[in-house]
Write an enzyme that holds these catalytic residues in place. Sequence first.
Site, short mmCIF file in Angstrom:
data_model
loop_
_atom_site.label_atom_id
_atom_site.label_comp_id
_atom_site.label_asym_id
_atom_site.label_seq_id
_atom_site.Cartn_x
_atom_site.Cartn_y
_atom_site.Cartn_z
CB CYS A 65 -0.90 0.01 1.24
SG CYS A 65 -1.82 1.56 1.43
CG ASP A 78 -2.38 -3.79 -0.65
OD1 ASP A 78 -3.10 -3.92 0.36
OD2 ASP A 78 -2.05 -2.69 -1.11
CB VAL A 103 6.14 -12.85 -21.62
CG1 VAL A 103 5.24 -13.85 -20.91
CG2 VAL A 103 7.00 -12.10 -20.61
CD GLU A 104 12.51 -16.38 -19.57
OE1 GLU A 104 12.33 -17.54 -19.11
OE2 GLU A 104 12.79 -15.39 -18.87
CB SER A 105 7.83 -18.27 -17.90
OG SER A 105 8.84 -19.25 -17.95
CG HIS A 152 -5.64 -2.89 -5.00
ND1 HIS A 152 -4.51 -3.19 -4.28
CD2 HIS A 152 -6.67 -3.02 -4.13
CE1 HIS A 152 -4.83 -3.49 -3.03
NE2 HIS A 152 -6.15 -3.39 -2.92
CD GLU A 153 -7.76 1.09 -8.09
OE1 GLU A 153 -8.89 1.07 -7.57
OE2 GLU A 153 -6.73 1.26 -7.42
#
Length: 154
Positions: free
Chosen positions: A52, A59, A74-76, A93-94
């Site tokens: 937060c 969070d 995407v390479e994991s 969060h957004e």
Amino acid sequence: MTEDIYSHLTQLGGETKLPLSPDQAVLERVPNPHPGTRYTVRFVTPEFTSLCPMTGQPDFAHLVIDYIPRDWLVESKSLKLFLGSFRNHGDFHEACTVGIGKRLAETLDPEWLRIGGYWYPRGGIPIDVFFQTGPQPEGVWIPDQGVPPYRGRG
């Protein structure tokens, strides 16, 4: 495929430290082994954490990332390190959810991408955040994200 197409990868195959922030994290990509074939790739991160920005308290979220690749995947390991870099990052969060989606879309230029951020309650209110790059395409299987709404003890 040959080793040459992976020679640019800097994180896979060795010890790599967790980046200190999302801005420092390097998202790497590899060529799509099936260009021209439409399919969905899904990553699920049930234990995503960030901080937060006001209190510094942790969070927690369950993230589901779906995309239909064009030329790149995407390479994991780099994705894991990128997501882990949020552990000490303070943002709402957004900002976290949409920022992850935009960064992946910028890196991969997928046909389509969506991210669902299912955040656990803060102050008694769960916050779910959703981002996608456009309308859901037809003609390719895109499963439901499978995360039920938060019910708590209800």
